[in-house]
Design a protein around this motif. Structure first.
Motif, PDB file in Angstrom:
ATOM      1  N   THR A 248       0.847  -1.190   0.000  1.00  0.00           N
ATOM      2  CA  THR A 248       0.000   0.000   0.000  1.00  0.00           C
ATOM      3  C   THR A 248       0.880   1.237   0.000  1.00  0.00           C
ATOM      4  N   ILE A 249       0.736   2.059  -1.005  1.00  0.00           N
ATOM      5  CA  ILE A 249       1.544   3.267  -1.131  1.00  0.00           C
ATOM      6  C   ILE A 249       0.914   4.444  -0.385  1.00  0.00           C
ATOM      7  N   VAL A 250      -0.406   4.522  -0.390  1.00  0.00           N
ATOM      8  CA  VAL A 250      -1.102   5.591   0.319  1.00  0.00           C
ATOM      9  C   VAL A 250      -0.840   5.433   1.815  1.00  0.00           C
ATOM     10  N   ILE A 251      -0.363   6.465   2.454  1.00  0.00           N
ATOM     11  CA  ILE A 251       0.074   6.373   3.840  1.00  0.00           C
ATOM     12  C   ILE A 251      -1.091   6.165   4.796  1.00  0.00           C
ATOM     13  N   GLY A 252      -1.084   5.060   5.499  1.00  0.00           N
ATOM     14  CA  GLY A 252      -2.038   4.794   6.561  1.00  0.00           C
ATOM     15  C   GLY A 252      -3.320   4.108   6.156  1.00  0.00           C
ATOM     16  N   SER A 253      -3.644   4.061   4.883  1.00  0.00           N
ATOM     17  CA  SER A 253      -4.949   3.516   4.481  1.00  0.00           C
ATOM     18  C   SER A 253      -5.075   2.022   4.762  1.00  0.00           C
ATOM     19  N   GLN A 254      -3.949   1.310   4.796  1.00  0.00           N
ATOM     20  CA  GLN A 254      -4.012  -0.135   5.022  1.00  0.00           C
ATOM     21  C   GLN A 254      -4.521  -0.485   6.418  1.00  0.00           C
ATOM     22  N   THR A 255      -4.429   0.451   7.371  1.00  0.00           N
ATOM     23  CA  THR A 255      -4.957   0.155   8.702  1.00  0.00           C
ATOM     24  C   THR A 255      -6.482   0.044   8.681  1.00  0.00           C
ATOM     25  N   LEU A 256      -7.112   0.844   7.807  1.00  0.00           N
ATOM     26  CA  LEU A 256      -8.562   0.722   7.636  1.00  0.00           C
ATOM     27  C   LEU A 256      -8.924  -0.595   6.978  1.00  0.00           C
ATOM     28  N   HIS A 257      -8.151  -0.983   5.972  1.00  0.00           N
ATOM     29  CA  HIS A 257      -8.400  -2.260   5.300  1.00  0.00           C
ATOM     30  C   HIS A 257      -8.279  -3.410   6.295  1.00  0.00           C
ATOM     31  N   ALA A 258      -7.242  -3.358   7.133  1.00  0.00           N
ATOM     32  CA  ALA A 258      -7.015  -4.418   8.108  1.00  0.00           C
ATOM     33  C   ALA A 258      -8.138  -4.471   9.136  1.00  0.00           C
ATOM     34  N   THR A 259      -8.578  -3.309   9.583  1.00  0.00           N
ATOM     35  CA  THR A 259      -9.646  -3.272  10.582  1.00  0.00           C
ATOM     36  C   THR A 259     -10.946  -3.822  10.013  1.00  0.00           C
ATOM     37  N   GLY A 260     -11.276  -3.418   8.791  1.00  0.00           N
ATOM     38  CA  GLY A 260     -12.478  -3.955   8.164  1.00  0.00           C
ATOM     39  C   GLY A 260     -12.406  -5.451   7.969  1.00  0.00           C
ATOM     40  N   TYR A 261     -11.244  -5.936   7.546  1.00  0.00           N
ATOM     41  CA  TYR A 261     -11.064  -7.382   7.366  1.00  0.00           C
ATOM     42  C   TYR A 261     -11.206  -8.094   8.708  1.00  0.00           C
ATOM     43  N   ALA A 262     -10.629  -7.519   9.760  1.00  0.00           N
ATOM     44  CA  ALA A 262     -10.706  -8.141  11.080  1.00  0.00           C
ATOM     45  C   ALA A 262     -12.135  -8.149  11.609  1.00  0.00           C
ATOM     46  N   MET A 263     -12.901  -7.100  11.314  1.00  0.00           N
ATOM     47  CA  MET A 263     -14.312  -7.084  11.722  1.00  0.00           C
ATOM     48  C   MET A 263     -15.070  -8.220  11.049  1.00  0.00           C
TER      49      MET A 263
END
Length: 395
Positions: free
Chosen positions: A157-172
């Motif tokens: 992920t090149i966009v800074i920080g966006s992968q944390t949202l992806h991870a949280t959604g996946y974990a939910m």
């Protein structure tokens, strides 16, 4: 000969993190000028105990961690050299962060899912991603180069920080499915200032998502030091969102393994998210387009060179007799083999079809895209006409 990262070299889960009594600790207290962190291996390569984290590894497992770090550093060095030679457009080095990545990467189970940034080359190695696949995007010949579902390792992920949202959604989603797995999100100290990270912390806490946020605090967000990112240690930010945080010595591969394994097990038990701050140092440039000499002193780097994660573990292996000279010699040869393969594979990567950029813009096609495709095709063809005309004039 192909050098591969194999699951067989991962520390066995049976050697997992264990709780120890506070009486057994010999962990020295840090001075007020030093960060409070979990450490199991001192910079001099001596084992120390911690009241909350203890790990017991075999000689084979210890050698495996050392091998992982050495080969990851060699691959990273080759990639940097290839960029300097014009073979890659850009490269983000992990030099100095090998322990944080290998320790946390080897704490993962196969079924866990990882969302990286663009610097997690060591974690990719632990997940079994061929290192040469990491280079296609930086050479400009593909958009990633590997199938995320085959290794449970998402594309960079090149966009800074966006992968944390992806991870949280996946974990939910994982929590709703009742799956026995955890999710890991990697990000840096600079990304911790992004709104996406704050939002992911909020949702992860409220929904008790099984996600571990792993922050590699290498102390420089490009040219901004950490003290310009936060007024408190980064791991303490988790308290404000309602979940625990811990700071670990990011140059201590044993501590990173123990702390991350504990955090992942906690997430799998349904106890919610946790923030791990790996306190480490970026030894090189932010990327190959950066010049760190313009904003930080040489003395700072020299001080951290004494804490080198690879040298630290080697001292321990030699002191305790976990590895002999034959092991180090064989590893040097394996490193050379890896470096050669990386150079050969990168230079042999085929150029992509220039017309492919139009293929997946819309699922069902679009008149404007069709028009742009035709214009670009004509533009490309004009170069062929010019070349053939020049060849004819020379006859």
């Amino acid at each position: 000969m192909t050098v591969e990262s194999t699951a067989a070299r991962k520390p066995r889960r049976s050697s997992g993190t264990k709780r120890a009594s506070a009486k057994s600790t010999s962990q020295p207290k840090s001075s007020s000028s030093e960060p409070q962190l979990v450490q199991l291996l001192s910079p001099e390569g001596e084992r120390v105990e911690h009241p909350d984290y203890r790990i017991d590894l075999t000689s084979e497992e210890l050698r495996g961690l050392y091998r992982d770090m050495v080969l990851t550093r060699r691959f990273d060095g080759e990639a940097t050299a290839l960029q300097r030679q014009g073979e890659l457009g850009l490269w983000a080095s992990l030099l100095g962060q090998e322990a944080a990545q290998i320790g946390s990467g080897r704490a993962l189970r196969d079924e866990d899912y990882v969302f990286p940034t663009y610097r997690e080359h060591g974690v990719a190695w632990c997940r079994g991603v061929d290192p040469t696949n990491l280079l296609g995007m930086f050479r400009g010949v593909n958009h990633g180069g590997w199938d995320p579902s085959s290794n449970n390792f998402h594309l960079y992920t090149i966009v800074i920080g966006s992968q944390t949202l992806h991870a949280t959604g996946y974990a939910m989603g994982v929590a709703k499915d009742g799956a026995d797995m955890a999710v890991m999100a990697y990000f840096g100290d600079g990304a911790s200032s992004q709104g996406d990270v704050a939002e992911s912390f909020t949702f992860a806490a409220v929904y008790n998502a099984p996600v571990v946020f792993f922050c590699q605090n290498n102390q420089w967000a490009i040219s901004e030091p950490t003290e310009k990112q936060t007024r408190v240690p980064l791991y303490q930010r988790a308290q404000g969102y309602g979940f625990p945080g811990v700071r670990v010595d990011g140059n201590d591969v044993l501590a990173c393994l123990a702390v991350t394994r504990s955090a992942l097990e906690r997430a799998r038990r349904g106890e919610g998210p946790m923030l791990v701050e790996a306190f480490t140092y970026r030894m090189g440039a932010h990327t190959t387009s950066d010049d760190p000499t313009k904003y930080r002193a040489d003395e700072e780097r020299e001080a951290w060179e004494a804490k080198d994660p690879i040298l630290r573990l080697r001292r321990y292996l030699e002191r305790e007799g976990h590895a002999d000279e034959a092991f180090f010699t064989a590893l040097d040869e394996e490193s050379e083999t890896l470096g050669k393969r990386v150079r050969e594979v990168v230079r042999a990567m085929p150029d992509p079809d220039p017309m492919a950029i139009f293929d997946y813009v819309y699922a069902d096609g679009h008149a404007l895209v069709d028009e742009e495709r035709a214009q670009f095709a004509a533009y490309q063809a004009s170069f062929e006409d010019t070349q053939s005309g020049s060849a004819g004039e020379g006859k």
